[in-house]
Write a protein that holds these residues in place. Structure first.
Motif, PDB file in Angstrom:
ATOM      1  N   VAL A 123       0.853  -1.182   0.000  1.00 33.25           N
ATOM      2  CA  VAL A 123       0.000   0.000   0.000  1.00 33.25           C
ATOM      3  C   VAL A 123       0.892   1.236   0.000  1.00 33.25           C
ATOM      4  O   VAL A 123       1.722   1.415   0.904  1.00 33.25           O
ATOM      5  CB  VAL A 123      -0.938   0.019   1.214  1.00 33.25           C
ATOM      6  CG1 VAL A 123      -1.827   1.255   1.186  1.00 33.25           C
ATOM      7  CG2 VAL A 123      -1.785  -1.241   1.238  1.00 33.25           C
ATOM      8  N   ASP A 124       0.714   2.071  -0.986  1.00 29.87           N
ATOM      9  CA  ASP A 124       1.511   3.292  -1.124  1.00 29.87           C
ATOM     10  C   ASP A 124       0.617   4.486  -0.816  1.00 29.87           C
ATOM     11  O   ASP A 124      -0.277   4.821  -1.588  1.00 29.87           O
ATOM     12  CB  ASP A 124       2.065   3.397  -2.536  1.00 29.87           C
ATOM     13  CG  ASP A 124       3.056   4.555  -2.689  1.00 29.87           C
ATOM     14  OD1 ASP A 124       3.191   5.361  -1.738  1.00 29.87           O
ATOM     15  OD2 ASP A 124       3.683   4.653  -3.761  1.00 29.87           O
ATOM     16  N   THR A 125       0.843   5.131   0.329  1.00 31.23           N
ATOM     17  CA  THR A 125       0.088   6.322   0.725  1.00 31.23           C
ATOM     18  C   THR A 125       0.999   7.534   0.815  1.00 31.23           C
ATOM     19  O   THR A 125       0.703   8.500   1.513  1.00 31.23           O
ATOM     20  CB  THR A 125      -0.593   6.087   2.090  1.00 31.23           C
ATOM     21  OG1 THR A 125       0.419   5.851   3.077  1.00 31.23           O
ATOM     22  CG2 THR A 125      -1.540   4.901   2.058  1.00 31.23           C
ATOM     23  N   ARG A 126       2.110   7.499   0.120  1.00 27.34           N
ATOM     24  CA  ARG A 126       3.108   8.552   0.275  1.00 27.34           C
ATOM     25  C   ARG A 126       2.672   9.867  -0.365  1.00 27.34           C
ATOM     26  O   ARG A 126       3.005  10.932   0.142  1.00 27.34           O
ATOM     27  CB  ARG A 126       4.439   8.089  -0.319  1.00 27.34           C
ATOM     28  CG  ARG A 126       5.092   6.963   0.470  1.00 27.34           C
ATOM     29  CD  ARG A 126       6.369   6.493  -0.154  1.00 27.34           C
ATOM     30  NE  ARG A 126       6.137   5.826  -1.444  1.00 27.34           N
ATOM     31  CZ  ARG A 126       7.097   5.235  -2.155  1.00 27.34           C
ATOM     32  NH1 ARG A 126       8.344   5.255  -1.703  1.00 27.34           N
ATOM     33  NH2 ARG A 126       6.816   4.644  -3.303  1.00 27.34           N
ATOM     34  N   SER A 127       1.933   9.810  -1.463  1.00 29.76           N
ATOM     35  CA  SER A 127       1.478  11.040  -2.117  1.00 29.76           C
ATOM     36  C   SER A 127       0.273  10.715  -2.976  1.00 29.76           C
ATOM     37  O   SER A 127       0.224   9.659  -3.627  1.00 29.76           O
ATOM     38  CB  SER A 127       2.598  11.650  -2.972  1.00 29.76           C
ATOM     39  OG  SER A 127       2.971  10.768  -4.006  1.00 29.76           O
ATOM     40  N   GLY A 128      -0.694  11.605  -2.985  1.00 31.44           N
ATOM     41  CA  GLY A 128      -1.880  11.402  -3.805  1.00 31.44           C
ATOM     42  C   GLY A 128      -2.779  10.320  -3.245  1.00 31.44           C
ATOM     43  O   GLY A 128      -2.644   9.886  -2.097  1.00 31.44           O
ATOM     44  N   PRO A 129      -3.707   9.831  -4.036  1.00 30.55           N
ATOM     45  CA  PRO A 129      -4.619   8.773  -3.595  1.00 30.55           C
ATOM     46  C   PRO A 129      -3.835   7.504  -3.280  1.00 30.55           C
ATOM     47  O   PRO A 129      -2.796   7.229  -3.886  1.00 30.55           O
ATOM     48  CB  PRO A 129      -5.549   8.574  -4.801  1.00 30.55           C
ATOM     49  CG  PRO A 129      -5.396   9.804  -5.621  1.00 30.55           C
ATOM     50  CD  PRO A 129      -3.991  10.279  -5.407  1.00 30.55           C
ATOM     51  N   PRO A 130      -4.321   6.714  -2.333  1.00 26.88           N
ATOM     52  CA  PRO A 130      -3.622   5.465  -1.998  1.00 26.88           C
ATOM     53  C   PRO A 130      -3.602   4.502  -3.173  1.00 26.88           C
ATOM     54  O   PRO A 130      -4.579   4.371  -3.915  1.00 26.88           O
ATOM     55  CB  PRO A 130      -4.433   4.914  -0.831  1.00 26.88           C
ATOM     56  CG  PRO A 130      -5.771   5.554  -0.942  1.00 26.88           C
ATOM     57  CD  PRO A 130      -5.536   6.909  -1.523  1.00 26.88           C
ATOM     58  N   VAL A 131      -2.484   3.825  -3.325  1.00 27.75           N
ATOM     59  CA  VAL A 131      -2.296   2.867  -4.408  1.00 27.75           C
ATOM     60  C   VAL A 131      -2.007   1.501  -3.802  1.00 27.75           C
ATOM     61  O   VAL A 131      -1.145   1.376  -2.923  1.00 27.75           O
ATOM     62  CB  VAL A 131      -1.146   3.290  -5.342  1.00 27.75           C
ATOM     63  CG1 VAL A 131      -0.900   2.236  -6.414  1.00 27.75           C
ATOM     64  CG2 VAL A 131      -1.436   4.642  -5.957  1.00 27.75           C
ATOM     65  N   SER A 132      -2.730   0.495  -4.266  1.00 27.26           N
ATOM     66  CA  SER A 132      -2.526  -0.870  -3.804  1.00 27.26           C
ATOM     67  C   SER A 132      -1.865  -1.674  -4.909  1.00 27.26           C
ATOM     68  O   SER A 132      -2.358  -1.712  -6.048  1.00 27.26           O
ATOM     69  CB  SER A 132      -3.868  -1.506  -3.416  1.00 27.26           C
ATOM     70  OG  SER A 132      -3.674  -2.827  -2.987  1.00 27.26           O
ATOM     71  N   LEU A 133      -0.746  -2.298  -4.596  1.00 25.96           N
ATOM     72  CA  LEU A 133       0.029  -3.045  -5.583  1.00 25.96           C
ATOM     73  C   LEU A 133      -0.065  -4.539  -5.303  1.00 25.96           C
ATOM     74  O   LEU A 133       0.121  -4.982  -4.159  1.00 25.96           O
ATOM     75  CB  LEU A 133       1.492  -2.601  -5.548  1.00 25.96           C
ATOM     76  CG  LEU A 133       1.737  -1.096  -5.757  1.00 25.96           C
ATOM     77  CD1 LEU A 133       3.213  -0.770  -5.562  1.00 25.96           C
ATOM     78  CD2 LEU A 133       1.279  -0.672  -7.146  1.00 25.96           C
ATOM     79  N   ASP A 134      -0.345  -5.302  -6.361  1.00 26.95           N
ATOM     80  CA  ASP A 134      -0.489  -6.747  -6.217  1.00 26.95           C
ATOM     81  C   ASP A 134       0.725  -7.456  -6.814  1.00 26.95           C
ATOM     82  O   ASP A 134       1.524  -6.867  -7.552  1.00 26.95           O
ATOM     83  CB  ASP A 134      -1.764  -7.230  -6.914  1.00 26.95           C
ATOM     84  CG  ASP A 134      -2.352  -8.454  -6.221  1.00 26.95           C
ATOM     85  OD1 ASP A 134      -1.600  -9.104  -5.465  1.00 26.95           O
ATOM     86  OD2 ASP A 134      -3.548  -8.737  -6.433  1.00 26.95           O
TER      87      ASP A 134
END
Length: 699
Positions: free
Chosen positions: A60-71
């Motif tokens: 889970v990338d919450t570093r900038s912008g909307p959260p991004v979930s990587l599979d």
């Protein structure tokens, strides 16, 4: 006496105890052990968690912008290991991964990195990826923001110090699958994302921390239907033997199914999240690792020191109790031989106008009718000499001389003494009836060169004098019985002691080489082959300091003088006879129990206090309580043997803490002075050498 030694003793002890307690705090709180992972997979997602996260991939990338979930890419497995590095399990896992040619990602606990930096270096050298798992395995979902920042900053620092690299990969402790993220976990992910970290979860949890066998771990960790997976296992935090046993089976099983093993970042299609650390970060991390390793070494070192202190204390208590009983059986009730030897009493006095008369009168009534008393006024600025002359007895003479110090005053008195048995008494001391006769009676044995009397405290009003009263009875009285049995008493107290003139002549009189002339002279006599014995029934009451300042000066002189005397007579350890008894029995006792033990004893108090306050190390508190009870019993025994009242026993526990701390400070003062070469002298005022003048006492 005006000592020229440095005055930093308070700061020395305060600094030592502060560092000791800080290290204990660091070792038992910041370095507290990792707990067993909780059953976090049973959590249910809450309303604030985006569906893209709860239903998405493990990164889970919450570093900038909307959260991004990587599979994870299909057919790809990223093996991840938490809670290490561990000196037992991590090397075994690394060896197995190397044999299978499989890379992995290790989420390390900062405290373990600091303890075993070489294991993290081995991980990176083997091509494995390293991420953070906080510093103390703290739950970031419940931690306040200050703790979260501290956990991550410390973890990142020690990783930089160990490997020279920095990472943005973070697996929060007690996390597991994406669908188990709740509102608190999500809030923590947002906070760590704002600090620049990627949150790493998992898709397969091997549950190796609770599995009963390797097959259970393999079943939980293996993905199905060709789906990609981030597998959660552990290389630390407990017994990982089943993990090691399952790992090879898991790798072989998944390879047989066509899976490819890679690092976490490659599995989700990210560039490497590891970068070289700055030189400052590397230096800071290395320093932090050194500090943590030093702090981690304190508890075992402290346990060793406390064990030695406990052993020495127990040995001392047993020795003193046994010696007291044996000494009483040996001496029993001793009749005085007749006729008694003729005695000369020497009283050195400097500004003792208030006590000199009672001192002289007590000597005249000391049980020896054939006695002469020589009072040496050593440059007093009050009316000491005039007061002594008021004693209207032809057996009393007063000698005056410029101030030259106590040894010179004693030698002047001996020069003017008439008889061969010479009793030396401090001017603030009152001997008990019959005490002089008992000292003189011991001289019936021609091998005896000196006799130590039994000194008691005269002024027993106030806490400080009462503590000294207990010390005189408990320590000094019992120790002199022990030394008497050992065959080499190292001290004849200045307050009351007797000497054979020929013995004094054989060692050149009273030496001014040390600040403890009473110890120096006794040791010199032992080395010259004379016996130095103890008469517990020859009592004298002496005035003790009533202020901390006066007590400090007195005990500093004693401690420094004892050091000087031990060094001066160190060669006795190689000698035979009575000198050998001194060197191999008495000197080790003085070093262990009068110098080393007072230095270490406050550490027991500090450790006991810390253990009670923190609730982490109760053993020192139990040990302290046990030895306090033993000291109490010994004090009661010693008081009874000396026919003293037991009403002051309640002061013993306080004495063991406060008074013992003062003795520690004095010992530190003396050791620092000796190390720096300070050389305080007895002499108070004039250093002129003038002939002593003799004045018969007149009305």
């Amino acid at each position: 006496m005006k000592p020229t030694a440095p005055r930093g003793h308070w700061w020395v002890l305060a600094g030592v105890l502060t560092v000791f307690l800080a290290a204990l705090f660091l070792a038992t709180s910041i370095l507290r052990g990792v707990g067993v992972p909780g059953t976090v997979q049973d959590r249910q997602p809450d309303g604030l968690v985006p569906h893209s996260v709860s239903g998405g991939g493990p990164v889970v990338d919450t570093r900038s912008g909307p959260p991004v979930s990587l599979d994870v890419r299909p057919g790809t497995v990223a093996l991840t290991f938490d809670d290490g590095p561990d000196p037992t399990w991590t090397p075994q896992i690394l060896q197995l991964l190397a044999a299978k040619h499989v890379p992995a990602t290790f989420f390390v606990v900062g405290r373990h990195v600091a303890e075993h930096p070489e294991l993290v270096r081995a991980q990176t050298a083997a091509g494995h990826e390293v991420g953070l798992h906080t510093f103390t395995h703290a739950d970031l979902a419940t931690a306040p923001i200050w703790q979260l920042r501290l956990e991550l900053a410390a973890s990142r620092a020690v990783l930089a110090g160990a490997t020279g690299t920095s990472t943005t990969l973070l697996r929060p402790p007690y996390s597991s699958l994406s669908d188990a993220v709740n509102d608190r976990d999500w809030h923590a992910a947002l906070r760590t994302g704002a600090l620049g970290y990627l949150t790493v979860l998992s898709t397969q949890d091997g549950l190796d921390w609770e599995a009963r066998n390797a097959q259970d771990i393999v079943r939980g960790a293996a993905p199905q239907d060709g789906r990609g997976a981030v597998v959660l296992l552990h290389d630390g935090g407990g017994d990982r033997s089943q993990t090691v046993a399952a790992l090879g089976q898991l790798i072989d099983t998944l390879k047989a199914r066509g899976y490819r093993f890679t690092t976490l970042t490659e599995a989700v299609g990210l560039p490497p999240q590891t970068a070289p650390a700055t030189r400052l970060d590397h230096w800071y991390g290395s320093a932090l690792i050194g500090l943590i390793q030093a702090a981690a070494a304190v508890p075992p070192a402290a346990a060793w020191v406390l064990g030695v202190v406990a052993l020495l204390t127990a040995v001392r208590l047993l020795l003193l109790a046994g010696a007291a009983a044996a000494h009483r059986r040996r001496t029993g009730t001793r009749a005085l031989p007749q006729p008694l030897p003729r005695v000369s009493a020497v009283v050195p006095a400097h500004n003792e106008q208030a006590t000199i008369v009672s001192c002289v009168r007590a000597l005249l009534d000391g049980g020896c009718p054939d006695i002469d008393v020589v009072v040496v006024d050593d440059g007093s600025t009050d009316d000491t000499a005039a007061a002594a002359r008021t004693v209207t007895d032809p057996r009393v003479r007063v000698v005056t001389q410029p101030n030259q110090g106590k040894p010179a005053a004693l030698n002047a008195g001996v020069a003017h003494a008439v008889h061969d048995v010479i009793v030396m008494v401090d001017a603030d001391t009152v001997v008990a009836p019959g005490a002089v006769a008992r000292l003189a009676a011991a001289m019936a044995d021609p091998s005896v060169g000196a006799v130590a009397g039994n000194t008691k405290v005269a002024n027993r009003k106030g806490l400080l004098p009462l503590w000294q009263h207990l010390e005189y009875v408990m320590s000094f009285g019992l120790e002199r019985r022990l030394f008497d049995l050992a065959g080499a008493s190292p001290t004849v107290p200045g307050a009351i002691g007797a000497f054979r003139r020929s013995a004094l002549a054989s060692i050149g009189g009273v030496s001014a080489d040390t600040l403890a002339e009473d110890t120096d002279i006794a040791m010199a006599l032992c080395r010259a082959g004379w016996r130095v014995v103890y008469r517990s029934d020859a009592h004298a009451r002496t005035h003790v300091p009533t202020t901390i300042r006066d007590l400090w000066h007195q005990r500093y002189r004693w401690a420094y003088g004892t050091l000087q005397s031990i060094w001066k007579h160190r060669h006795a350890v190689r000698e035979t006879g009575i000198a050998g008894h001194l060197g191999r029995r008495s000197l080790p006792y003085l070093l262990l129990f009068q110098l080393a033990l007072p230095l270490a004893a406050p550490l027991v108090d500090a450790a006991a206090l810390y253990g009670l306050a923190s609730g982490t190390t109760p053993a020192p508190a139990y040990t302290w309580a046990l030895f306090s009870l033993a000291q109490l019993a010994l004090a009661a025994y010693a008081l009874r043997k000396d026919d003293e009242s037991l009403r002051h026993l309640w002061l013993v526990p306080l004495q063991q803490v406060l008074y013992r701390m003062a003795l520690c400070l004095v010992t530190i003062h003396a050791l620092v002075a000796a190390a720096l070469g300070a050389s305080p002298q007895w002499r108070n005022a004039s250093t002129a050498h003038a002939e002593a003048q003799v004045h018969p006492a007149t009305v």
